[in-house]
Motif scaffolding. Sequence first.
Motif, PDB file in Angstrom:
ATOM      1  N   SER A   1      39.613  43.085  29.664  1.00 29.26           N
ATOM      2  CA  SER A   1      38.737  43.710  30.655  1.00 29.26           C
ATOM      3  C   SER A   1      39.618  44.408  31.675  1.00 29.26           C
ATOM      4  O   SER A   1      40.838  44.421  31.576  1.00 29.26           O
ATOM      5  N   ASN A   2      38.972  45.005  32.660  1.00 29.92           N
ATOM      6  CA  ASN A   2      39.697  45.687  33.737  1.00 29.92           C
ATOM      7  C   ASN A   2      39.312  45.113  35.093  1.00 29.92           C
ATOM      8  O   ASN A   2      39.258  45.826  36.091  1.00 29.92           O
TER       9      ASN A   2
ATOM     10  N   PRO B   1      42.566  45.565  37.984  1.00 29.36           N
ATOM     11  CA  PRO B   1      43.246  46.792  37.543  1.00 29.36           C
ATOM     12  C   PRO B   1      44.552  47.099  38.254  1.00 29.36           C
ATOM     13  O   PRO B   1      45.277  48.000  37.822  1.00 29.36           O
TER      14      PRO B   1
ATOM     15  N   ASP C   1      49.620  39.211  30.838  1.00 23.31           N
ATOM     16  CA  ASP C   1      48.928  40.366  30.271  1.00 23.31           C
ATOM     17  C   ASP C   1      49.750  40.969  29.134  1.00 23.31           C
ATOM     18  O   ASP C   1      49.215  41.311  28.077  1.00 23.31           O
TER      19      ASP C   1
ATOM     20  N   LYS D   1      43.158  40.893  31.906  1.00 17.13           N
ATOM     21  CA  LYS D   1      42.166  41.382  32.875  1.00 17.13           C
ATOM     22  C   LYS D   1      42.505  42.805  33.332  1.00 17.13           C
ATOM     23  O   LYS D   1      41.924  43.296  34.294  1.00 17.13           O
ATOM     24  N   ASN D   2      43.462  43.428  32.637  1.00 13.06           N
ATOM     25  CA  ASN D   2      43.793  44.819  32.942  1.00 13.06           C
ATOM     26  C   ASN D   2      44.213  45.504  31.645  1.00 13.06           C
ATOM     27  O   ASN D   2      45.378  45.832  31.444  1.00 13.06           O
TER      28      ASN D   2
ATOM     29  N   ASP E   1      43.496  48.489  30.476  1.00 11.65           N
ATOM     30  CA  ASP E   1      43.984  49.864  30.627  1.00 11.65           C
ATOM     31  C   ASP E   1      45.403  49.885  31.185  1.00 11.65           C
ATOM     32  O   ASP E   1      46.251  50.666  30.730  1.00 11.65           O
ATOM     33  N   GLY E   2      45.650  49.019  32.164  1.00 16.64           N
ATOM     34  CA  GLY E   2      46.996  48.938  32.742  1.00 16.64           C
ATOM     35  C   GLY E   2      48.013  48.457  31.728  1.00 16.64           C
ATOM     36  O   GLY E   2      49.149  48.940  31.691  1.00 16.64           O
TER      37      GLY E   2
END
Length: 438
Positions: A33-34, A37, A98, A330-331, A333-334
């Motif tokens: 998820s994001n 972020p 992550d 939890k990120n 896209d990052g």
Amino acid sequence: MRRIRAAVTGAVTLSLVLTAAACGGGTSDGSGSNSQPKTLTYWASNQGSSIEVDKKVLQPELDRFEQETGIKVKLEVVPWSDLLNRILTATTSGQGPDVLNIGNTWSASLQSTGALLPWDAKNLEKIGGKDRFVASALGSTGAAGQDPAAVPLYSMAYALYYNKQMFKDAGVDKPPATWDELVATGKRLSKDGKWAIGVEGSNLSNNIHQVYVLGKQHGADFFTADGKADFTSDGAVAAVKQYVDLMAAHKIVAPGNAEYAQNQSLSDFAKDKTAMVLWQTPSQTFASQGMKEDEWGVAPAPVPSGEPGQGTSVNSMVAGINMAVFKNTKNIDGAMKFVKFMTSDEEQKILNKAYGSIPPVTSAQQDPAFSTPSLAVIRDTLATSASALPQVPEESQFETVVGTAVKELFADAAAGRPVTDESVKAALEKAQQQMPKK
């Protein structure tokens, strides 16, 4: 794997691996998820001569990433002795970083937990596509027929490093290209309290790397085509005996090497106690020990024919570090942006120059820094004569049980107990019995 600082302790049981498969994702689709972020946590493997060296190498690049993206990366450099167990604990608890580094030999084992983000075509496209990577490096990213569990970050291969002055003093004018030459040369070098070659007899991972390559030279793979353990074939027995016989029969390895597991063989080499060592890109460690670059040379690791290649002329496993993303990040896209950053041409050049490794990104390899005589040997080995360790879920158990068998045989050799075909086969039979049944 880059630094083989210590063996992974304790067998990695199949039940742990399978339990983890149910705990891999923190969202309904298992793709992260994001919700956070602006931050990432990153577990980096210990690539340099110390954890502090790694921090000095990595932190400026992480700061650069933050400047470019606004995403702060919290770094933890994890020692090799802890890394696999830390990762497995994270896969079962769901409480991991992550992004993380993994030894590439663990790719299929960790892939089977279901905890890592698969690098399907869509995800690979986000970092430039799979064609950016060298084929041999991609071959160590997970089981055949499945999407990779990670992407290559640093590439290494084994080579033979030799002490130029010790060779000169012994009247040896070139490094050995075959094992027969290595033994003959080794007997000339082993005298006056000095020894021909160093090994790490208690280093389980290093044991596996060496006997796997020797196994290939004897026509053995240690696993059948359908992934079953096959540790007791004639080729596997011959490979293990040949390696241990460097100490047991030929006596060109110091008995104390049976207890080595923490890069002591590199220290002995740098201090002129041993004349040769088989290793992955150790130049940074040699320098940290005070050894000048012109004091050592590098040559392809020996093969029976003297000409490295494929099949029975393989002379290295495909060594290296891969970069993976936990599916419950939890990120997401990052994490993708960070992997793209770390595998960019610019960062590949910076990081691999710092660690003395080879970029697995083809375009980055074109930098002249990776064409020096020492790195050219590694680059060419990866391209022509290296083979990936078996990409099976049980690979980490293979490292533990067979690595331990080799360790115990080295202990026998150091104590003067005979190492015979029968004792080697018995040790490998015991190891095979500890593997999960398929």
